[in-house]
Design a protein around this motif. Sequence first.
Motif, PDB file in Angstrom:
ATOM      1  N   ALA A   1       0.840  -1.189   0.000  1.00 13.96           N
ATOM      2  CA  ALA A   1       0.000   0.000   0.000  1.00 13.96           C
ATOM      3  C   ALA A   1       0.879   1.242   0.000  1.00 13.96           C
ATOM      4  O   ALA A   1       1.971   1.243   0.562  1.00 13.96           O
ATOM      5  CB  ALA A   1      -0.912  -0.003   1.228  1.00 13.96           C
ATOM      6  N   ASP A   2       0.408   2.288  -0.620  1.00 16.79           N
ATOM      7  CA  ASP A   2       1.111   3.574  -0.700  1.00 16.79           C
ATOM      8  C   ASP A   2       2.451   3.485  -1.416  1.00 16.79           C
ATOM      9  O   ASP A   2       3.400   4.213  -1.106  1.00 16.79           O
ATOM     10  CB  ASP A   2       1.264   4.219   0.681  1.00 16.79           C
ATOM     11  CG  ASP A   2      -0.058   4.777   1.200  1.00 16.79           C
ATOM     12  OD1 ASP A   2      -0.983   4.972   0.380  1.00 16.79           O
ATOM     13  OD2 ASP A   2      -0.169   5.024   2.402  1.00 16.79           O
ATOM     14  N   GLU A   3       2.540   2.574  -2.387  1.00 12.15           N
ATOM     15  CA  GLU A   3       3.685   2.488  -3.287  1.00 12.15           C
ATOM     16  C   GLU A   3       3.146   2.451  -4.710  1.00 12.15           C
ATOM     17  O   GLU A   3       1.972   2.135  -4.931  1.00 12.15           O
ATOM     18  CB  GLU A   3       4.488   1.205  -3.045  1.00 12.15           C
ATOM     19  CG  GLU A   3       5.255   1.171  -1.772  1.00 12.15           C
ATOM     20  CD  GLU A   3       6.096  -0.087  -1.622  1.00 12.15           C
ATOM     21  OE1 GLU A   3       7.080  -0.019  -0.893  1.00 12.15           O
ATOM     22  OE2 GLU A   3       5.773  -1.136  -2.217  1.00 12.15           O
ATOM     23  N   LEU A   4       4.019   2.725  -5.663  1.00 12.31           N
ATOM     24  CA  LEU A   4       3.654   2.548  -7.055  1.00 12.31           C
ATOM     25  C   LEU A   4       3.205   1.099  -7.229  1.00 12.31           C
ATOM     26  O   LEU A   4       3.924   0.175  -6.841  1.00 12.31           O
ATOM     27  CB  LEU A   4       4.864   2.825  -7.948  1.00 12.31           C
ATOM     28  CG  LEU A   4       4.647   2.553  -9.436  1.00 12.31           C
ATOM     29  CD1 LEU A   4       3.852   3.690 -10.057  1.00 12.31           C
ATOM     30  CD2 LEU A   4       5.967   2.374 -10.144  1.00 12.31           C
TER      31      LEU A   4
ATOM     32  N   TYR B   1      18.779  -2.443  -1.468  1.00 11.35           N
ATOM     33  CA  TYR B   1      19.012  -2.178  -2.887  1.00 11.35           C
ATOM     34  C   TYR B   1      20.394  -1.596  -3.141  1.00 11.35           C
ATOM     35  O   TYR B   1      21.042  -1.939  -4.137  1.00 11.35           O
ATOM     36  CB  TYR B   1      17.902  -1.294  -3.475  1.00 11.35           C
ATOM     37  CG  TYR B   1      16.737  -2.145  -3.908  1.00 11.35           C
ATOM     38  CD1 TYR B   1      16.664  -2.639  -5.202  1.00 11.35           C
ATOM     39  CD2 TYR B   1      15.746  -2.500  -3.009  1.00 11.35           C
ATOM     40  CE1 TYR B   1      15.616  -3.458  -5.593  1.00 11.35           C
ATOM     41  CE2 TYR B   1      14.696  -3.321  -3.396  1.00 11.35           C
ATOM     42  CZ  TYR B   1      14.642  -3.794  -4.688  1.00 11.35           C
ATOM     43  OH  TYR B   1      13.615  -4.616  -5.076  1.00 11.35           O
ATOM     44  N   ASP B   2      20.897  -0.730  -2.273  1.00  8.81           N
ATOM     45  CA  ASP B   2      22.256  -0.215  -2.463  1.00  8.81           C
ATOM     46  C   ASP B   2      23.257  -1.361  -2.449  1.00  8.81           C
ATOM     47  O   ASP B   2      24.181  -1.407  -3.261  1.00  8.81           O
ATOM     48  CB  ASP B   2      22.614   0.822  -1.398  1.00  8.81           C
ATOM     49  CG  ASP B   2      21.937   2.164  -1.652  1.00  8.81           C
ATOM     50  OD1 ASP B   2      21.914   2.603  -2.816  1.00  8.81           O
ATOM     51  OD2 ASP B   2      21.451   2.774  -0.688  1.00  8.81           O
ATOM     52  N   ARG B   3      23.071  -2.311  -1.552  1.00  3.95           N
ATOM     53  CA  ARG B   3      23.972  -3.468  -1.503  1.00  3.95           C
ATOM     54  C   ARG B   3      23.859  -4.317  -2.772  1.00  3.95           C
ATOM     55  O   ARG B   3      24.853  -4.752  -3.336  1.00  3.95           O
ATOM     56  CB  ARG B   3      23.677  -4.331  -0.276  1.00  3.95           C
ATOM     57  CG  ARG B   3      24.193  -3.730   1.012  1.00  3.95           C
ATOM     58  CD  ARG B   3      23.824  -4.609   2.223  1.00  3.95           C
ATOM     59  NE  ARG B   3      24.255  -4.006   3.462  1.00  3.95           N
ATOM     60  CZ  ARG B   3      23.578  -3.068   4.123  1.00  3.95           C
ATOM     61  NH1 ARG B   3      22.434  -2.630   3.658  1.00  3.95           N
ATOM     62  NH2 ARG B   3      24.054  -2.572   5.242  1.00  3.95           N
TER      63      ARG B   3
ATOM     64  N   PRO C   1      12.630   0.321  -6.241  1.00  3.52           N
ATOM     65  CA  PRO C   1      11.675   1.116  -5.470  1.00  3.52           C
ATOM     66  C   PRO C   1      12.378   2.212  -4.682  1.00  3.52           C
ATOM     67  O   PRO C   1      13.602   2.197  -4.525  1.00  3.52           O
ATOM     68  CB  PRO C   1      11.055   0.087  -4.526  1.00  3.52           C
ATOM     69  CG  PRO C   1      12.170  -0.895  -4.294  1.00  3.52           C
ATOM     70  CD  PRO C   1      12.917  -0.963  -5.602  1.00  3.52           C
ATOM     71  N   GLY C   2      11.605   3.136  -4.179  1.00  2.00           N
ATOM     72  CA  GLY C   2      12.173   4.185  -3.347  1.00  2.00           C
ATOM     73  C   GLY C   2      11.114   5.186  -2.946  1.00  2.00           C
ATOM     74  O   GLY C   2       9.975   5.129  -3.401  1.00  2.00           O
ATOM     75  N   LEU C   3      11.520   6.102  -2.095  1.00  2.00           N
ATOM     76  CA  LEU C   3      10.624   7.166  -1.646  1.00  2.00           C
ATOM     77  C   LEU C   3      10.907   8.481  -2.348  1.00  2.00           C
ATOM     78  O   LEU C   3      10.019   9.317  -2.495  1.00  2.00           O
ATOM     79  CB  LEU C   3      10.762   7.353  -0.128  1.00  2.00           C
ATOM     80  CG  LEU C   3      10.217   6.204   0.704  1.00  2.00           C
ATOM     81  CD1 LEU C   3      10.642   6.345   2.152  1.00  2.00           C
ATOM     82  CD2 LEU C   3       8.700   6.149   0.586  1.00  2.00           C
TER      83      LEU C   3
ATOM     84  N   ALA D   1      14.173   3.537 -12.086  1.00  2.00           N
ATOM     85  CA  ALA D   1      13.183   3.961 -11.094  1.00  2.00           C
ATOM     86  C   ALA D   1      12.002   4.560 -11.844  1.00  2.00           C
ATOM     87  O   ALA D   1      12.187   5.288 -12.819  1.00  2.00           O
ATOM     88  CB  ALA D   1      13.780   4.989 -10.147  1.00  2.00           C
ATOM     89  N   VAL D   2      10.806   4.247 -11.403  1.00  2.00           N
ATOM     90  CA  VAL D   2       9.599   4.858 -11.936  1.00  2.00           C
ATOM     91  C   VAL D   2       9.110   5.798 -10.837  1.00  2.00           C
ATOM     92  O   VAL D   2       8.652   5.348  -9.785  1.00  2.00           O
ATOM     93  CB  VAL D   2       8.534   3.807 -12.297  1.00  2.00           C
ATOM     94  CG1 VAL D   2       7.287   4.472 -12.859  1.00  2.00           C
ATOM     95  CG2 VAL D   2       9.102   2.791 -13.296  1.00  2.00           C
TER      96      VAL D   2
END
Length: 180
Positions: free
Chosen positions: A54-57, A140-142, A122-124, A153-154
């Motif tokens: 929820a609350d993500e693309l 994700y950085d790792r 994904p990301g904020l 990124a979308v």
Amino acid sequence: METKKQLRTAQLKRIHHFLRRDDADQLLESLYQRLFVDPDFLNSQMIGITLSMADELDTQPIINRALQSEKQVVIPRTLPKRQMEFVLYNGHSKLETTKFGTTEPVGGQVVSKNEIDVLIVPGLAFSKNHYRVGYGGGFYDRFLKGFNGTSIAVAMPPQLFEAPSWTPEDFDVLIDKIIY
């Protein structure tokens, strides 16, 4: 400059409000269409992507398009020490909800990092110069260190920044492409 923690709190609210706008579906559909005509997406054979919460693309339209286009889809599973691996997904894979609220595969065929052509990250928050703020786990950085495919990124409108309003850190890995 705000801290990443401050930014995460603000972004969660911004995204929540954006997704409830009357025109949100139309704006999201436009983002999906931009991704679907992107040459890296079109030419990929294997796509890595999360199962959205929820609350993500919403990632389901991307997953559906990839599967309809006969691409292989892989989804992440978290491992100890903030690592993750990607597992083949066919729409019927066995899934479970983790203590963090994410949906991950149970069992399944793990694929090598170098087999993934495109990774939808994904990301904020995303800046136009390719910096990203995720949810704070560093998974994700790792994973992106040593990743040879294309990271994409979308970014929904409230996620996109002209330049970082936060202080980038040495371990941040830049995203290759941002669809906005």
